[in-house]
Design a protein around this motif. Sequence first.
Motif: not given
Lengths: 297, 297, 297, 297, 297
Positions: D114-123, D129-133, D266-274
């Motif tokens: 989710c985070y990767a998709l968010d960031k790749s769409l926003r270039k 920010g999420w590599e630790n996953l 970003t906010s939705l990705s965070r919701t998914i994470e939670i």
Amino acid sequence: MIINRKIPFKFLLNEIKIPLIIVVLLGFIFGLLPKYFPNFSPEIPIGIATTLGIAISILLSYKINQSYNRWWEARTIWGAIVNDSRSLVLQLQLYLNENDELLRKIAHYQIAWCYALDKSLRKQDVLSGWENLLNKEDLEKIKKQSNIPLAINQLQTEAVRKLYEKKTIEEFARTQLEVTLTRLVASMGKCERIKNTVFPPTYGQALNISIYLFVVFLSLSPVLQLNLFLQIIILLSISMLFFILQKLAHQLQDPFDNHETDTPMTSLSRTIEINIRQLLDEKDIPEPIQPKKFYLM
Amino acid sequence: MIINRKIPFKFLLNEIKIPLIIVVLLGFIFGLLPKYFPNFSPEIPIGIATTLGIAISILLSYKINQSYNRWWEARTIWGAIVNDSRSLVLQLQLYLNENDELLRKIAHYQIAWCYALDKSLRKQDVLSGWENLLNKEDLEKIKKQSNIPLAINQLQTEAVRKLYEKKTIEEFARTQLEVTLTRLVASMGKCERIKNTVFPPTYGQALNISIYLFVVFLSLSPVLQLNLFLQIIILLSISMLFFILQKLAHQLQDPFDNHETDTPMTSLSRTIEINIRQLLDEKDIPEPIQPKKFYLM
Amino acid sequence: MIINRKIPFKFLLNEIKIPLIIVVLLGFIFGLLPKYFPNFSPEIPIGIATTLGIAISILLSYKINQSYNRWWEARTIWGAIVNDSRSLVLQLQLYLNENDELLRKIAHYQIAWCYALDKSLRKQDVLSGWENLLNKEDLEKIKKQSNIPLAINQLQTEAVRKLYEKKTIEEFARTQLEVTLTRLVASMGKCERIKNTVFPPTYGQALNISIYLFVVFLSLSPVLQLNLFLQIIILLSISMLFFILQKLAHQLQDPFDNHETDTPMTSLSRTIEINIRQLLDEKDIPEPIQPKKFYLM
Amino acid sequence: MIINRKIPFKFLLNEIKIPLIIVVLLGFIFGLLPKYFPNFSPEIPIGIATTLGIAISILLSYKINQSYNRWWEARTIWGAIVNDSRSLVLQLQLYLNENDELLRKIAHYQIAWCYALDKSLRKQDVLSGWENLLNKEDLEKIKKQSNIPLAINQLQTEAVRKLYEKKTIEEFARTQLEVTLTRLVASMGKCERIKNTVFPPTYGQALNISIYLFVVFLSLSPVLQLNLFLQIIILLSISMLFFILQKLAHQLQDPFDNHETDTPMTSLSRTIEINIRQLLDEKDIPEPIQPKKFYLM
Amino acid sequence: MIINRKIPFKFLLNEIKIPLIIVVLLGFIFGLLPKYFPNFSPEIPIGIATTLGIAISILLSYKINQSYNRWWEARTIWGAIVNDSRSLVLQLQLYLNENDELLRKIAHYQIAWCYALDKSLRKQDVLSGWENLLNKEDLEKIKKQSNIPLAINQLQTEAVRKLYEKKTIEEFARTQLEVTLTRLVASMGKCERIKNTVFPPTYGQALNISIYLFVVFLSLSPVLQLNLFLQIIILLSISMLFFILQKLAHQLQDPFDNHETDTPMTSLSRTIEINIRQLLDEKDIPEPIQPKKFYLM
């Protein structure tokens, strides 16, 4: 389906000649009236006519939009029939032994089904032109039912059943074939829905009345009562636009009615036949249906 | 469902007679007022009325569009019911032994379900006209529930369960039948949604008020205050157009309400009955429902 | 959800009283100004105001259309929740032994899930009014999560898992139940999407400004500057129409916000409870929710 | 995504200051011209400008409608991502042993996706920010591909493959997980479609030219050439309305472009994470993303 | 597909130069006529032209809307092709042994299929530019059929069949691959539907006639007959707007026709190739297609 980018103007005009004659008559009557009855000078302000003209444009756009949606839905359903017919044969080739006689039989049923659906929607003789795809016994069976395409679906179901009983296909393959047949039954039902559901005629009638009202109000506008010839030209040119669009909407509404704007069901059925026979590696491949003048049936 | 391409004008007029009478009265009042009270001459510019007229056309088009979508959705849901009813029988014939008593029973349940849904949506006596399709014990069971069609779905589920327990069908076939029954439950729920969700009435009320305002403003336009008779003709002809379309929208909104524009549920249920009985190769096939005058229920 | 065909006029008026007062004030100010400042006579041609009036109608129609679509989507999602809740129970009765304790448990979880979703969307106390459907241990578990309905989904998943571990259901039945639960999770997510996505407010703000501009321009039209009282009546009647529709659009946009136009989630949850309890042949069936005045929550 | 019901007026104005300055200049030029060149008095009838104004309203409405549809589709796709992410974890918990290490791994992959998709769409920098996953080996693998989210999907597929090889899940469970992953791949592709398909710019350019034309024609109307100040106020107020709506349409068109009106990925990705971490009963639950001023990213 | 946010004005103008020349000629003829034939002074009220102008805007908006929908549908179908191509490879990697030769073969077929579909829709030489993806024997086979992409689907089906016969995949995995192939066959059929279904040309022809009528009526309005140069500027600027939008609609209608506004099928096929080859961990990854000036094919 119309296949040319331009339709002969003669064709368009021919479709709306009656309303145009009425417009000319109305133009003459209301244009000459004030000359013979000088006391009769209603002088309706042009604002009334222009408001009506804009109202007609709005309502007409909606009608064309909804008619177009019906027409496009009809074409989409037949597109799905093309897809499912092709997939059905590919599925059979995936799940069956290539030389199985029932494979060819179900594929031929499918071609017959398309032609039968085409003819039954167009209210033509359903059992002609493709009977050779079924054997005599099958023909006897389907004649007993009132819905011929559905009867062919039953033949297909029976054939799949035999495949499973002969242990030619596994439980799961049987289900996948059933799913494809269910989709075809659904496509047939969708065509029947469009065919049998008359677009609410009130809308079209109200629009027609409005166009004539518009013509009358416009011809009674004081600013137009100078030159009878010019006035009729104006009335004709604007109302012609409205009538052409109204006619177009009317035809798009009924895409299975033997119009030039019909979904080209015969042509699509032929495409399906060609695709299926080529997938089966058959020899006698028929030619595609040729267009008539500017359209394809 | 209206099946004629043209609706009798009398029928249309009858639907909107009350608002038309109000329009005539408004026309008289505001047309005569300046004659008796010469000081009262509001002379509202015609631009106000034409703007309102265009606004009404725009809002009316949207309303018809949304009403039409509801009506078409209702028809589409019943189209899906037709398809799933046919597919259910074909599935049973694929997965079961042809002479299985439960096959016929589930098929008859399906016919009963359609009639029950029709009657429950139209708020008619749900348990009449098709009771012979169920045995006494089944009738007792479904009477205990408030949602009769759902209770019939439960009977079908139970029958499928028995088929599986008797080892007549395999695990996978059971699931496929369940999927079809789930789709039928969903179609029922969709009908209930349309039936029970009132289209926001504010919109229609605001439109009605606007049409009357339009009539008042138009009758007070200075350019129209010459000929009372002509003025009322103009008011009537334009407002009639608005009221007819408003009425049409109103009826299309509620496609399960015993109107002439209803989804023809009884007729479709009969078609389903005919199709199912012919697929089962039964003898006593009922006749299709005949239209009443210009519509079909 | 509004259930009456007619909404009390008082209710409509109450919603828009503030903008109407502003309109009256604007009408007074711009109507009286030329009398006290004779040099100030802007005389904006009425064409400006009518153009703006038509523009407002067009933009308003789009806004109502999109708001209606949101509202209808919300209702459709809850319709799907009704369908899937019913199907879930029928599936359990198909795949399980009738007296299995887990059957009843999953069904009760489903009722709890509906009430919890209703309350969490309306930002009410999520854990009240239905707690008796869950045992203490379950309540402890779900309280740990921030998304209560999702936590109940997890309870259901766990129960299905136990059914499979106990060998009560086969592999395939487990999957079918999972598919239904996945659909319910999706419906919940769709509700959250509508709830949390604010309709772009720019549109509504621009519309509001336009309506006030329209009022100002209209009140400055030379043709209207004759009679202050009449002028304010005209301003009020047209702007009232715009404000009512604007308000309607505003409310339809947010169908989970404790308005009278809300999706009737509590009432639908109760219907689901009644249906599920009747399908389970329980004794204590609650009554349907009764409407308040002219609406249902 | 804008979360306030009202956007600060300053923000709106700031977005359209350049066109408004041009409007003021045009107003000055065409307002002063007749004073310095008395022979130049084009006197374009106001009907031309009002027609253009209505045309702009119509075309603008369509543009906003289509832009809104894109924006809503983008939001709906991310809604589906939320649903499928939650369902994926529930499926894993249904089909796997609770303490399986791969369960947690696939769930964490999903958060990373989710985070990767968010960031790749926003270039933005995709791999931060999420590599630790992901562990080091996984990070090496995905860096080799140009499409990072797709590479994570491949990691998930591999993990499911291992689960099946270890006999942890059955054939059918494997397929259900694959179906969910396929849906996620499809959602990613849909986002890319919206991101990479530029809305036909001709439409917007034609609209912009029309608005300036409207301003010129309106400022040349004889009825407006009395008071330069008043004229510029009128030009500004109407063209401001058009420019605000044009700007709104422009921003809604591109919902993945780092605007305030963006889909809040970003906010939705965070919701998914939670949600995922709570479903996994983890301890370290991050906080929801907080809105910036009046919007949420 | 156009990728720049702004299209060069020269490009837009070039597309509509013929109608603009006609407009200039019409403007001259009807502008000069009254000077040489003083008796000919029709003086058509400007209300006729403005009504027609608004009607054209309404009809044009609908046309652009429907054309846009076709264009967006085309793009969506190719988006689905991208998704299914990626998923197909992930599925193969889930169900097969990684080093299986048939895995790579089916994936390469898929790349070939995309290029073949692109070329067959654009009526280009279907068998060039990607032949190296198929071996000689395969090429012989597909040349025998008239529908090359469908023939490649048959090759894929055959390969899946072999996988099952070799016991490399289980029954269920076979079905999942078949489902993906069926979706690809459906996407192909949908492209053919859009390609072969001519948008009803009547609508465009009626619109064109209306725009010329509008020009004539406007040039005959008494209020415009003062300054020939100014008159032609006005005629040009408004009709240019209509013609640009009409042209835009025309191009969006046919998204597979080698226009600059086409769905970028070659570029998408290349993306698919890159993604698939990276998923297969191949070495020779081709470059993405570079845009030509302001568009991408």
